[in-house]
Write a protein that holds these residues in place. Structure first.
Motif, PDB file in Angstrom:
ATOM      1  N   ILE A 169     -13.020 -12.796 -32.430  1.00 50.65           N
ATOM      2  CA  ILE A 169     -12.270 -13.972 -32.003  1.00 50.65           C
ATOM      3  C   ILE A 169     -10.966 -13.545 -31.325  1.00 50.65           C
ATOM      4  O   ILE A 169     -10.588 -14.066 -30.290  1.00 50.65           O
ATOM      5  CB  ILE A 169     -12.001 -14.873 -33.228  1.00 50.65           C
ATOM      6  CG1 ILE A 169     -13.358 -15.329 -33.788  1.00 50.65           C
ATOM      7  CG2 ILE A 169     -11.137 -16.073 -32.857  1.00 50.65           C
ATOM      8  CD1 ILE A 169     -13.356 -15.634 -35.262  1.00 50.65           C
ATOM      9  N   ARG A 170     -10.314 -12.566 -31.897  1.00 50.42           N
ATOM     10  CA  ARG A 170      -9.097 -11.965 -31.334  1.00 50.42           C
ATOM     11  C   ARG A 170      -8.087 -13.033 -30.906  1.00 50.42           C
ATOM     12  O   ARG A 170      -7.604 -13.040 -29.774  1.00 50.42           O
ATOM     13  CB  ARG A 170      -9.440 -11.062 -30.135  1.00 50.42           C
ATOM     14  CG  ARG A 170     -10.349  -9.903 -30.499  1.00 50.42           C
ATOM     15  CD  ARG A 170     -10.444  -8.872 -29.371  1.00 50.42           C
ATOM     16  NE  ARG A 170     -11.297  -7.743 -29.712  1.00 50.42           N
ATOM     17  CZ  ARG A 170     -12.558  -7.597 -29.293  1.00 50.42           C
ATOM     18  NH1 ARG A 170     -13.108  -8.476 -28.494  1.00 50.42           N
ATOM     19  NH2 ARG A 170     -13.244  -6.541 -29.658  1.00 50.42           N
ATOM     20  N   ASP A 171      -7.790 -13.951 -31.830  1.00 47.97           N
ATOM     21  CA  ASP A 171      -6.850 -15.039 -31.533  1.00 47.97           C
ATOM     22  C   ASP A 171      -5.464 -14.664 -32.062  1.00 47.97           C
ATOM     23  O   ASP A 171      -5.227 -14.662 -33.266  1.00 47.97           O
ATOM     24  CB  ASP A 171      -7.360 -16.336 -32.179  1.00 47.97           C
ATOM     25  CG  ASP A 171      -6.430 -17.501 -31.880  1.00 47.97           C
ATOM     26  OD1 ASP A 171      -5.657 -17.402 -30.891  1.00 47.97           O
ATOM     27  OD2 ASP A 171      -6.448 -18.481 -32.639  1.00 47.97           O
ATOM     28  N   LYS A 172      -4.570 -14.328 -31.158  1.00 44.49           N
ATOM     29  CA  LYS A 172      -3.232 -13.870 -31.557  1.00 44.49           C
ATOM     30  C   LYS A 172      -2.478 -14.968 -32.292  1.00 44.49           C
ATOM     31  O   LYS A 172      -1.728 -14.713 -33.234  1.00 44.49           O
ATOM     32  CB  LYS A 172      -2.442 -13.421 -30.331  1.00 44.49           C
ATOM     33  CG  LYS A 172      -3.016 -12.173 -29.704  1.00 44.49           C
ATOM     34  CD  LYS A 172      -2.067 -11.508 -28.734  1.00 44.49           C
ATOM     35  CE  LYS A 172      -2.712 -10.241 -28.185  1.00 44.49           C
ATOM     36  NZ  LYS A 172      -1.835  -9.422 -27.411  1.00 44.49           N
ATOM     37  N   GLU A 173      -2.653 -16.211 -31.855  1.00 43.60           N
ATOM     38  CA  GLU A 173      -1.940 -17.344 -32.444  1.00 43.60           C
ATOM     39  C   GLU A 173      -2.235 -17.477 -33.945  1.00 43.60           C
ATOM     40  O   GLU A 173      -1.340 -17.501 -34.776  1.00 43.60           O
ATOM     41  CB  GLU A 173      -2.392 -18.619 -31.699  1.00 43.60           C
ATOM     42  CG  GLU A 173      -1.531 -19.832 -31.905  1.00 43.60           C
ATOM     43  CD  GLU A 173      -0.139 -19.662 -31.298  1.00 43.60           C
ATOM     44  OE1 GLU A 173       0.783 -20.213 -31.884  1.00 43.60           O
ATOM     45  OE2 GLU A 173       0.001 -18.954 -30.267  1.00 43.60           O
TER      46      GLU A 173
END
Ligand code: FMN
Length: 378
Positions: A169-173
């Motif tokens: 997913i690599r979602d920084k948020e």
């Protein structure tokens, strides 16, 4: 089902798959360990819109072997380098299941697949037992090679499905890097190999690398009918290949696979000229480098460009040659084929003029392999 257009592949084997080609004035004598030479050939094949570059392999040597074998690069290393000077052409390496380690091979080929953005293939051969002593497996016998290969293929294919396509997913948020439910261990237990997994490489744009196999025996056919997507076939006998292809396809159908998606790839070393005489002169030129009294076996695909194109069309339409894999005995072999034969194949509507895809699976029109755990969360 509509027949695919013809696909073309080129084997690059350094100074050639023969004893004397290195002596030709047009051949760099260090071609087998010269990356610039490999890059030049790769670019030449890609400019001609070939589907793939293929590397054969050997893992044990001794006196008397062909010069190419004596000092050559390892396949995945070469193809990683070639992936950076090409964009669309497929890249397939041979690694023997009798010698290697399945986790390492799964990782190497999956890495090549990601580095090349979905262009990798693996030719899983048993090879001959001679190499076992180089891999601490001198205690094994020839009869071990296929049972070992079956385990090897099951493991590698399983490891290639360690992550589902949308696992990362690599979602920084939100701080969510991946979904652990979409990571799968393998926990394989066999007679030769035990591998837990998961593999630390995710799937590529083509799902997973394309599996090639080469061999002729009934045991080979049983395993290839289950695992192979492309068969590297002996290419010197139309009648033999007819029976061979029919048998492999019927075994694939018996496994519940579509025989249409098992591609035949005979290898040939075409020698072509503008005329039949010119082709013959080229063969004599190669023979002139051989020790006195030696003659070169006449290639199956030899003659004028029209004659060679006719033969290619016949073999292709008969379903025996989904992919024509060419190797060059003469240093101008690829150049001659591309200059003289490819335009005729294009005029006849048999071969592409532009790339339609930039993954190997796409070019070969092979189906995208669904992940084995896809839909398991619904
Ligand atoms: C067309 C063809 C190509 C092959 N290429 C390779 C190769 O590049 N490297 C290798 O080690 N073995 C290669 N092999 C050997 C096979 O892996 C296998 O050892 C051999 O065919 C004997 O097994 P079989 O009797 O089941 O066919 C090739 C075999 C065939 C028929």
């Amino acid at each position: 089902m509509e027949q695919r257009k013809l696909k073309l592949g080129g084997i690059i084997d350094g100074v050639g798959w023969n004893h004397t080609g290195w002596r030709h004035p047009g051949m760099p004598a260090d071609g087998s360990e010269n990356i610039d030479y490999y890059a030049e050939k790769a670019i030449q094949l890609e400019e001609a819109k070939f589907d793939l570059i293929f590397l054969a392999d050997v893992s044990h040597i001794g006196p008397g072997m062909i010069p190419h074998y004596l000092s050559m690069f390892e396949g995945v290393s070469i193809l990683s380098a070639l992936s950076m000077v090409t964009r669309s052409i497929g890249l397939a390496a041979t690694i023997a299941t009798s010698y290697a380690d399945p986790f390492t091979v799964a990782r190497q080929i999956a890495s090549l697949d990601k580095i090349s953005r979905g262009r990798a293939g693996w030719n899983a051969v048993t090879s001959n037992p001679g190499g076992l002593v180089n891999y601490s497996r001198g205690h094994l016998r020839k009869s071990d090679l296929y049972p070992m290969q079956k385990e090897f293929l099951d493991i590698v294919e399983g490891l290639w499905d360690s992550y589902e396509d949308d696992a990362f997913i690599r979602d920084k948020e939100s701080g969510v890097f991946y979904d652990p439910r979409k990571m799968h261990a393998l926990n394989y237990r066999g007679n030769y190999f035990s591998v837990d997994g998961p593999l630390n490489v995710s799937r590529s744009r083509q799902g997973r690398p394309v599996v090639f196999q080469a061999g002729t025996s009934p045991t080979f056919m049983d395993i290839a009918a289950r695992h192979a997507e492309v068969i590297m076939a002996p290419g010197d006998d139309f009648a033999y290949l007819t029976g061979y292809a029919a048998e492999l396809r019927s075994k694939a159908a018996a496994q519940g696979r579509s025989p249409h998606d098992l591609l035949m790839m005979p290898s040939q070393n075409p020698i072509v000229g503008e005329t039949e005489q010119e082709a013959l002169d080229k063969m004599r030129e190669i023979e002139s480098w051989m020790p006195r009294g030696y003659r070169m076996p006449k290639p199956t695909f030899m003659g004028s460009a029209e004659q060679v194109a006719d033969r290619i069309e016949r073999w292709h339409l008969a379903g025996l040659m989904d992919i024509l894999l060419i190797r060059q005995d003469h240093p101008e072999g690829f150049a001659d084929f591309i200059r003289l034969v490819v335009p005729i194949l294009r005029d006849r509507g048999l071969f592409r003029t532009e790339y339609e895809h930039d993954t190997l699976r796409g070019l070969l029109e092979l189906p995208y392999p669904e992940h084995r755990h896809a839909n398991s969360h619904r």
